[in-house]
Design an enzyme around this catalytic site. Sequence first.
Site, PDB file in Angstrom:
ATOM      1  N   SER A  33       0.824  -1.217   0.000  1.00 54.97           N
ATOM      2  CA  SER A  33       0.000   0.000   0.000  1.00 54.97           C
ATOM      3  C   SER A  33       0.852   1.258   0.000  1.00 54.97           C
ATOM      4  CB  SER A  33      -0.832   0.076   1.286  1.00 54.97           C
ATOM      5  OG  SER A  33      -1.812  -0.896   1.307  1.00 54.97           O
ATOM      6  N   HIS A  64      -3.462   0.902  -4.718  1.00 55.60           N
ATOM      7  CA  HIS A  64      -2.906  -0.289  -5.358  1.00 55.60           C
ATOM      8  C   HIS A  64      -3.201  -0.230  -6.850  1.00 55.60           C
ATOM      9  CE1 HIS A  64      -2.244  -2.833  -1.671  1.00 55.60           C
ATOM     10  NE2 HIS A  64      -3.038  -1.896  -1.189  1.00 55.60           N
ATOM     11  N   HIS A  86      -5.672  -9.329  -1.737  1.00 58.63           N
ATOM     12  CA  HIS A  86      -5.732  -9.606  -0.305  1.00 58.63           C
ATOM     13  C   HIS A  86      -6.857 -10.586  -0.006  1.00 58.63           C
ATOM     14  CE1 HIS A  86      -4.019  -5.517  -0.714  1.00 58.63           C
ATOM     15  NE2 HIS A  86      -3.288  -5.850   0.309  1.00 58.63           N
ATOM     16  N   TYR A  88      -8.778 -10.302   2.474  1.00 57.53           N
ATOM     17  CA  TYR A  88      -9.939  -9.537   2.968  1.00 57.53           C
ATOM     18  C   TYR A  88     -10.834  -9.028   1.844  1.00 57.53           C
ATOM     19  CZ  TYR A  88      -7.115  -5.296   2.135  1.00 57.53           C
ATOM     20  OH  TYR A  88      -6.349  -4.321   1.568  1.00 57.53           O
ATOM     21  N   GLU A  89     -10.340  -9.061   0.604  1.00 56.90           N
ATOM     22  CA  GLU A  89     -11.190  -8.676  -0.524  1.00 56.90           C
ATOM     23  C   GLU A  89     -12.136  -9.821  -0.903  1.00 56.90           C
ATOM     24  OE1 GLU A  89      -8.883  -6.256  -3.680  1.00 56.90           O
ATOM     25  OE2 GLU A  89      -7.355  -7.296  -2.529  1.00 56.90           O
ATOM     26  N   ALA A 116       2.560  -2.513   4.286  1.00 55.79           N
ATOM     27  CA  ALA A 116       2.356  -1.528   5.352  1.00 55.79           C
ATOM     28  C   ALA A 116       1.857  -2.294   6.565  1.00 55.79           C
ATOM     29  CB  ALA A 116       1.321  -0.496   4.914  1.00 55.79           C
ATOM     30  N   MET A 213      -2.142  -7.151   6.974  1.00 55.17           N
ATOM     31  CA  MET A 213      -3.160  -8.020   6.363  1.00 55.17           C
ATOM     32  C   MET A 213      -2.680  -8.667   5.062  1.00 55.17           C
ATOM     33  SD  MET A 213      -6.337  -5.386   6.871  1.00 55.17           S
ATOM     34  CE  MET A 213      -6.528  -4.430   8.380  1.00 55.17           C
ATOM     35  N   ASN A 237       1.749   3.185  11.278  1.00 54.13           N
ATOM     36  CA  ASN A 237       0.938   3.719  12.388  1.00 54.13           C
ATOM     37  C   ASN A 237       1.205   2.886  13.631  1.00 54.13           C
ATOM     38  OD1 ASN A 237      -0.764   1.762  10.539  1.00 54.13           O
ATOM     39  ND2 ASN A 237      -1.494   1.463  12.633  1.00 54.13           N
ATOM     40  N   HIS A 249      -6.990   4.330   6.675  1.00 52.66           N
ATOM     41  CA  HIS A 249      -6.206   3.883   5.519  1.00 52.66           C
ATOM     42  C   HIS A 249      -5.415   5.058   4.944  1.00 52.66           C
ATOM     43  CE1 HIS A 249      -5.008   1.312   2.262  1.00 52.66           C
ATOM     44  NE2 HIS A 249      -5.647   2.013   1.346  1.00 52.66           N
TER      45      HIS A 249
HETATM   46  N1  HPA Z   1      -3.276  -3.245  11.446  1.00 53.97           N
HETATM   47  C1  HPA Z   1      -3.406  -4.091  10.425  1.00 53.97           C
HETATM   48  N2  HPA Z   1      -2.956  -3.832   9.197  1.00 53.97           N
HETATM   49  C2  HPA Z   1      -2.327  -2.664   9.005  1.00 53.97           C
HETATM   50  C3  HPA Z   1      -2.155  -1.735  10.034  1.00 53.97           C
HETATM   51  C4  HPA Z   1      -2.652  -2.044  11.325  1.00 53.97           C
HETATM   52  O1  HPA Z   1      -2.540  -1.265  12.289  1.00 53.97           O
HETATM   53  N3  HPA Z   1      -1.494  -0.679   9.482  1.00 53.97           N
HETATM   54  C5  HPA Z   1      -1.280  -0.977   8.189  1.00 53.97           C
HETATM   55  N4  HPA Z   1      -1.778  -2.184   7.883  1.00 53.97           N
END
Ligand code: HPA
Length: 283
Positions: A33, A64, A86, A88-89, A116, A213, A237, A249
């Site tokens: 990402s 992406h 992913h 999750y998609e 990320a 993820m 983060n 995001h």
């Molecule tokens: N959690 C899960 N996936 C992530 C995060 C997070 O804090 N930051 C970037 N991808």
Amino acid sequence: MAEKVERVVHQAADAVRKALGDRRPEVAIVLGSGLGGLADAVSDPIAIPYSSIEGFPAPKVVGHAGKLVAGVLDDVPVLMQSGRFHLYEGHDPSVVVLPVRVFAELGIGALIVTNAAGGVRPSLPVPGLMLIADHINLMWRSPLLGPVFDSEERFPDMSAPYDGALRSVARETALQAGIALEEGVYAGVLGPSYETPAEIRMLQRIGADAVGMSTVPEVITAAARGLRALGISTISNYASGISTKPLSHEEVLEAGKVVSGDLERLVRGIVRHNSVSSSVTTR
Ligand code: HPA
């Protein structure tokens, strides 16, 4: 099912091979990402849109793109994946790892995966870079489930999924270039919701340093194919509960931009190292 997946892999590999012509990429690089800028750093690029590759769906996540980019990065022929799939998609795990299987079919011997991730260990600098030493699969699924492919291990060894020699190269490169590089364990979760503070406290207790993820399915597949893998996380983060700020995001994409210069220099330095591209297999 396995025959169908194998057929899709072969058809996708044929399409990419045809698009590559006489190019022979030696290292594959998966861009996470907000990290797509690396694709602009290659010289003599050709873009292979996913729409031209059998079995590659169009990516839907903001930040992406949807293409493979072949080119030369510091004299090394590379193939970059800009836009990943992913779990999750809602994709089947076999779709998530289709690019890795294609890389292996093309004879590529080394895979650099970027992503990320949220910082679970409070001392990780944010934003910053973390070399993945190991992972914990909390996605509760494996891309290798089902009948085994001819070209894959049934029970791949996972004692060193992130190649030790490549990690040494990464550390050495970072040191020489003055890039701050932490190292730690990546916990792969399904998402797409971010974690709760209680989940992050659990991750701290089980030994995770960062959470994200992606990456885990790709690296499991690399292990099954004998592809050497290296993973680098952008710590974008503080994970949930470590900071009081809600996660977004957009924050993840912004952090990617801040460290993208360091990440690009790091990946270029790693790729330039002889021992990385010399790992080409003849499969
Ligand atoms: N959690 C899960 N996936 C992530 C995060 C997070 O804090 N930051 C970037 N991808």
